[in-house]
Design a protein around this motif. Structure first.
Motif, PDB file in Angstrom:
ATOM      1  N   VAL A  31      -0.866  31.081  36.878  1.00  0.00           N
ATOM      2  CA  VAL A  31      -0.717  31.601  35.526  1.00  0.00           C
ATOM      3  C   VAL A  31      -0.825  30.425  34.556  1.00  0.00           C
ATOM      4  O   VAL A  31      -0.126  29.422  34.715  1.00  0.00           O
ATOM      5  N   VAL A  32      -1.716  30.528  33.576  1.00  0.00           N
ATOM      6  CA  VAL A  32      -1.906  29.454  32.608  1.00  0.00           C
ATOM      7  C   VAL A  32      -1.540  29.953  31.225  1.00  0.00           C
ATOM      8  O   VAL A  32      -1.679  31.139  30.914  1.00  0.00           O
ATOM      9  N   ALA A  33      -1.055  29.032  30.400  1.00  0.00           N
ATOM     10  CA  ALA A  33      -0.728  29.345  29.023  1.00  0.00           C
ATOM     11  C   ALA A  33      -1.874  28.913  28.122  1.00  0.00           C
ATOM     12  O   ALA A  33      -2.743  28.132  28.521  1.00  0.00           O
ATOM     13  N   ILE A  34      -1.877  29.425  26.913  1.00  0.00           N
ATOM     14  CA  ILE A  34      -2.898  29.047  25.943  1.00  0.00           C
ATOM     15  C   ILE A  34      -2.842  27.547  25.688  1.00  0.00           C
ATOM     16  O   ILE A  34      -1.764  26.974  25.479  1.00  0.00           O
ATOM     17  N   ASP A  35      -3.998  26.889  25.716  1.00  0.00           N
ATOM     18  CA  ASP A  35      -4.150  25.450  25.488  1.00  0.00           C
ATOM     19  C   ASP A  35      -3.560  24.603  26.614  1.00  0.00           C
ATOM     20  O   ASP A  35      -3.347  23.407  26.427  1.00  0.00           O
ATOM     21  N   GLN A  36      -3.299  25.187  27.761  1.00  0.00           N
ATOM     22  CA  GLN A  36      -2.837  24.389  28.903  1.00  0.00           C
ATOM     23  C   GLN A  36      -4.033  23.678  29.532  1.00  0.00           C
ATOM     24  O   GLN A  36      -5.057  24.298  29.801  1.00  0.00           O
ATOM     25  N   PRO A  37      -3.936  22.352  29.797  1.00  0.00           N
ATOM     26  CA  PRO A  37      -5.038  21.653  30.479  1.00  0.00           C
ATOM     27  C   PRO A  37      -5.263  22.253  31.865  1.00  0.00           C
ATOM     28  O   PRO A  37      -4.314  22.460  32.623  1.00  0.00           O
ATOM     29  N   VAL A  38      -6.527  22.556  32.169  1.00  0.00           N
ATOM     30  CA  VAL A  38      -6.841  23.201  33.443  1.00  0.00           C
ATOM     31  C   VAL A  38      -7.709  22.337  34.346  1.00  0.00           C
ATOM     32  O   VAL A  38      -7.765  22.553  35.555  1.00  0.00           O
ATOM     33  N   VAL A  39      -8.412  21.350  33.781  1.00  0.00           N
ATOM     34  CA  VAL A  39      -9.302  20.516  34.590  1.00  0.00           C
ATOM     35  C   VAL A  39      -9.453  19.161  33.914  1.00  0.00           C
ATOM     36  O   VAL A  39      -9.410  19.059  32.687  1.00  0.00           O
ATOM     37  N   GLU A  40      -9.591  18.140  34.727  1.00  0.00           N
ATOM     38  CA  GLU A  40      -9.845  16.787  34.238  1.00  0.00           C
ATOM     39  C   GLU A  40     -11.296  16.448  34.537  1.00  0.00           C
ATOM     40  O   GLU A  40     -11.729  16.512  35.693  1.00  0.00           O
ATOM     41  N   VAL A  41     -12.061  16.117  33.507  1.00  0.00           N
ATOM     42  CA  VAL A  41     -13.475  15.811  33.682  1.00  0.00           C
ATOM     43  C   VAL A  41     -13.758  14.402  33.205  1.00  0.00           C
ATOM     44  O   VAL A  41     -13.037  13.857  32.356  1.00  0.00           O
ATOM     45  N   GLU A  42     -14.815  13.829  33.747  1.00  0.00           N
ATOM     46  CA  GLU A  42     -15.258  12.502  33.338  1.00  0.00           C
ATOM     47  C   GLU A  42     -16.608  12.629  32.665  1.00  0.00           C
ATOM     48  O   GLU A  42     -17.560  13.167  33.235  1.00  0.00           O
ATOM     49  N   THR A  43     -16.677  12.160  31.430  1.00  0.00           N
ATOM     50  CA  THR A  43     -17.940  12.137  30.709  1.00  0.00           C
ATOM     51  C   THR A  43     -18.504  10.726  30.769  1.00  0.00           C
ATOM     52  O   THR A  43     -17.951   9.846  31.424  1.00  0.00           O
ATOM     53  N   ALA A  44     -19.590  10.526  30.071  1.00  0.00           N
ATOM     54  CA  ALA A  44     -20.184   9.198  30.026  1.00  0.00           C
ATOM     55  C   ALA A  44     -19.336   8.227  29.228  1.00  0.00           C
ATOM     56  O   ALA A  44     -19.589   7.022  29.239  1.00  0.00           O
ATOM     57  N   LYS A  45     -18.293   8.707  28.558  1.00  0.00           N
ATOM     58  CA  LYS A  45     -17.499   7.837  27.711  1.00  0.00           C
ATOM     59  C   LYS A  45     -16.033   7.769  28.082  1.00  0.00           C
ATOM     60  O   LYS A  45     -15.392   6.757  27.845  1.00  0.00           O
ATOM     61  N   ALA A  46     -15.480   8.816  28.649  1.00  0.00           N
ATOM     62  CA  ALA A  46     -14.040   8.800  28.885  1.00  0.00           C
ATOM     63  C   ALA A  46     -13.653   9.877  29.884  1.00  0.00           C
ATOM     64  O   ALA A  46     -14.456  10.739  30.247  1.00  0.00           O
ATOM     65  N   MET A  47     -12.380   9.813  30.328  1.00  0.00           N
ATOM     66  CA  MET A  47     -11.778  10.862  31.136  1.00  0.00           C
ATOM     67  C   MET A  47     -11.061  11.808  30.184  1.00  0.00           C
ATOM     68  O   MET A  47     -10.304  11.365  29.313  1.00  0.00           O
ATOM     69  N   VAL A  48     -11.302  13.111  30.327  1.00  0.00           N
ATOM     70  CA  VAL A  48     -10.793  14.091  29.374  1.00  0.00           C
ATOM     71  C   VAL A  48     -10.130  15.230  30.116  1.00  0.00           C
ATOM     72  O   VAL A  48     -10.662  15.720  31.113  1.00  0.00           O
ATOM     73  N   GLU A  49      -8.948  15.649  29.652  1.00  0.00           N
ATOM     74  CA  GLU A  49      -8.306  16.855  30.144  1.00  0.00           C
ATOM     75  C   GLU A  49      -8.734  18.012  29.241  1.00  0.00           C
ATOM     76  O   GLU A  49      -8.547  17.967  28.029  1.00  0.00           O
ATOM     77  N   VAL A  50      -9.318  19.041  29.835  1.00  0.00           N
ATOM     78  CA  VAL A  50      -9.859  20.163  29.066  1.00  0.00           C
ATOM     79  C   VAL A  50      -8.845  21.301  29.057  1.00  0.00           C
ATOM     80  O   VAL A  50      -8.490  21.826  30.124  1.00  0.00           O
ATOM     81  N   PRO A  51      -8.352  21.720  27.884  1.00  0.00           N
ATOM     82  CA  PRO A  51      -7.416  22.843  27.800  1.00  0.00           C
ATOM     83  C   PRO A  51      -8.160  24.172  27.716  1.00  0.00           C
ATOM     84  O   PRO A  51      -9.248  24.263  27.145  1.00  0.00           O
ATOM     85  N   CYS A  52      -7.555  25.200  28.267  1.00  0.00           N
ATOM     86  CA  CYS A  52      -8.146  26.548  28.245  1.00  0.00           C
ATOM     87  C   CYS A  52      -7.607  27.309  27.031  1.00  0.00           C
ATOM     88  O   CYS A  52      -6.401  27.323  26.798  1.00  0.00           O
ATOM     89  N   PRO A  53      -8.480  27.954  26.264  1.00  0.00           N
ATOM     90  CA  PRO A  53      -8.014  28.666  25.068  1.00  0.00           C
ATOM     91  C   PRO A  53      -7.410  30.027  25.351  1.00  0.00           C
ATOM     92  O   PRO A  53      -7.026  30.726  24.425  1.00  0.00           O
ATOM     93  N   TYR A  54      -7.347  30.422  26.638  1.00  0.00           N
ATOM     94  CA  TYR A  54      -6.811  31.737  26.989  1.00  0.00           C
ATOM     95  C   TYR A  54      -5.539  31.593  27.824  1.00  0.00           C
ATOM     96  O   TYR A  54      -5.361  30.598  28.531  1.00  0.00           O
ATOM     97  N   GLY A  55      -4.687  32.587  27.746  1.00  0.00           N
ATOM     98  CA  GLY A  55      -3.512  32.655  28.589  1.00  0.00           C
ATOM     99  C   GLY A  55      -3.649  33.816  29.560  1.00  0.00           C
ATOM    100  O   GLY A  55      -4.017  34.918  29.163  1.00  0.00           O
ATOM    101  N   GLY A  56      -3.373  33.580  30.842  1.00  0.00           N
ATOM    102  CA  GLY A  56      -3.509  34.641  31.819  1.00  0.00           C
ATOM    103  C   GLY A  56      -3.509  34.096  33.231  1.00  0.00           C
ATOM    104  O   GLY A  56      -2.952  33.025  33.491  1.00  0.00           O
ATOM    105  N   VAL A  57      -4.132  34.819  34.144  1.00  0.00           N
ATOM    106  CA  VAL A  57      -4.184  34.437  35.550  1.00  0.00           C
ATOM    107  C   VAL A  57      -5.576  33.932  35.881  1.00  0.00           C
ATOM    108  O   VAL A  57      -6.575  34.595  35.570  1.00  0.00           O
ATOM    109  N   VAL A  58      -5.660  32.766  36.496  1.00  0.00           N
ATOM    110  CA  VAL A  58      -6.942  32.199  36.894  1.00  0.00           C
ATOM    111  C   VAL A  58      -7.503  33.027  38.052  1.00  0.00           C
ATOM    112  O   VAL A  58      -6.861  33.157  39.101  1.00  0.00           O
ATOM    113  N   THR A  59      -8.699  33.588  37.843  1.00  0.00           N
ATOM    114  CA  THR A  59      -9.320  34.417  38.879  1.00  0.00           C
ATOM    115  C   THR A  59     -10.439  33.696  39.621  1.00  0.00           C
ATOM    116  O   THR A  59     -10.799  34.098  40.721  1.00  0.00           O
TER     117      THR A  59
END
Length: 488
Positions: A31-59
């Motif tokens: 179960v995730v809340a709105i704006d909860q970080p769900v994945v850590e990604v690496e771009t060409a410039k930095a490591m970024v935690e990406v938050p999900c704009p939805y709240g609910g159950v990850v399917t």
């Protein structure tokens, strides 16, 4: 009834078009809340935690760790709202919507679903919120499996591997939507018109291109072995050597050679260095300087006690302060070149970059407005940014916008180097190790603390006289710190 909303990899800013999944922060069923970080990604410039704009159950999650996804590819799906009569709600009441809202609406997905719209908090993304879809539970697996994610596998519904058949050459549009797939095919000379895609409606995925690359490599290797077989049968016995196979891009590789993809920070650094060498006509000058007095002044600063004594000052901070003073005297080097307009652009402020080696590779954090700071302030900011670099938490904004770079390669135990300019800047100062050496001091031979300083500069922005004057001023401040005090 719960709605299944799809969250796509957002635009991370700074012109980035793809990112690599480093670590998932949630599992399917969480179960995730709105704006909860769900994945850590690496771009060409930095490591970024990406938050999900939805709240609910990850399917569903799209892509395993190590998978590189283009911007706009699905990251995960979230079931928003709980079925009637459920004991607990997977999302806040504001995230549920009426049946009428499942039709074609004009509002954004985030607004209609109660999402925050902050796809990437703190990065100012302007990408539209993820499009929502209503999917019946009995079709959820099918919808997840058919999502075009450039060949990235889905956790709970992996797609079976499909052999890529050669399709007849067509003059029409090639069914490819991912710029990453197009670039990969271009790098390996793969004709996309000859591939039959395994995605929905014949969409060509990254897995299709990867298989075509492997097939081409195996074919080239077999051809090379067949060509070498007659020659080996006629040749006299000799010392065995490692077989060589021809790669599709023409680069020979010994059997068993390891191939390391140039992506993420390493790929970005490679691209920038190549561009610097291609576009900038650089030149380097260097000088040895007696740093004994500078080291003595630093020791006195750090030995001070009492209310006025501040934090310890590093050698790098002192050299950074010297650079800002030198750039005030020689503003030609705090510039960039607009090649299209054929103009030299002199910049009003000094944003000082400094090279930092991390486990993820070389990065260049930027001290903003360094010309307005003293040595203590610069040192504190360098320490803060260095810690962020080591933990991979630097934002893209903290790695861009530099106007001049200071590179202390002396920490690696080397005396000198010829730095490559950090494009699109106009110059870089390199600093070697400070070590005891015989030196003529006041007419007598003595053992002094000597350092080599190297300046690589863009010959378009200035001539050797200006570059030499800048380097000589820096050396004078190192040898006689009182020279710098006159400008403070």
């Amino acid at each position: 009834m719960a709605q299944v909303l799809e969250f796509k990899l957002p635009d991370l800013g700074e012109g980035l078009t793809e990112a690599e999944i480093v670590r998932w922060l949630v599992e399917v069923g969480d179960v995730v809340a709105i704006d909860q970080p769900v994945v850590e990604v690496e771009t060409a410039k930095a490591m970024v935690e990406v938050p999900c704009p939805y709240g609910g159950v990850v399917t569903a999650r799209f892509g395993e760790e190590g998978t590189e996804l283009p911007v706009g590819a699905p990251l995960l799906t979230v079931a928003v709202g709980a079925p009637e009569g459920a004991s607990g709600s997977a999302a806040s009441p504001s995230t549920s919507s009426s049946p009428s809202s499942s039709g074609k609406g004009s509002g954004s997905g985030a607004e209609s679903s109660g999402g925050s719209g902050n796809v990437l908090v703190g990065y100012g993304t302007g990408a539209p919120a993820a499009r929502r879809r209503r999917i019946r539970p009995d079709r959820l697996d099918r919808a997840v499996a058919e999502a075009p994610v450039s060949g990235a596998p889905v956790v709970e519904a992996p797609v079976a591997e499909v052999l890529v058949a050669e399709a007849p050459v067509s003059d029409g549009p090639v069914p490819v939507v991912s710029p990453l797939v197009r670039r990969l095919a271009r790098q390996h000379d793969i004709d996309l018109r000859r591939l039959a895609g395994s995605g929905p409606d014949g969409l060509i995925l990254r897995a299709d291109v990867d298989r075509a690359i492997r097939t081409a490599e195996e074919t080239a290797a077999a051809t090379a072995r067949a060509a070498q077989a007659p020659a080996r049968s006629r040749a006299k016995p000799s010392t065995p050597s490692a077989p060589v196979a021809a790669a599709p891009n023409g680069v020979a590789a010994a059997a068993g050679a390891e191939r390391i993809p140039l992506r993420g920070v390493r790929g970005a650094v490679a691209d920038k260095l190549s561009r610097s060498r291609t576009e900038i006509p650089d030149a380097t000058c260097w000088v040895d300087a007696d740093a004994t007095e500078l080291m003595a002044v630093r020791a006195a600063m750090n030995a001070a006690t009492g209310p006025s004594a501040g934090p310890k000052v590093s050698v790098l901070a002192l050299l950074a302060r010297v650079c800002t003073a030198a750039l005030a005297r020689f503003p030609e080097l705090n510039a960039t070149v607009d090649t299209e307009a054929r103009e030299i652009v002199r910049l009003p402020g000094v944003h000082l970059g400094f090279a930092a080696q991390t486990e993820r590779g070389l990065v260049v954090p930027v001290v903003r407005d360094a010309h307005t700071r003293n040595a203590e302030s610069i040192g504190a900011e360098i320490a803060r940014l260095t810690e962020l670099a080591r933990t991979g938490k630097l934002s893209p904004a903290q790695l861009t916008g530099g106007t001049f770079t200071l590179n202390n390669y002396g920490v690696f135990g080397v005396d000198g180097s010829t730095p490559i300019i950090n494009h699109p800047e106009a110059a870089m100062l390199g600093v070697g190790r400070i070590m005891p050496k015989p030196w003529v001091h006041q007419g007598e031979l003595a053992v002094r603390q000597v350092v080599q300083l190297s300046l690589t500069f863009d010959h378009r922005v200035c001539d050797g006289g200006t570059a030499g004057g800048f380097l000589r001023y820096v050396a004078d401040c190192v040898e006689q710190p009182a020279v710098l005090l006159r400008t403070l």
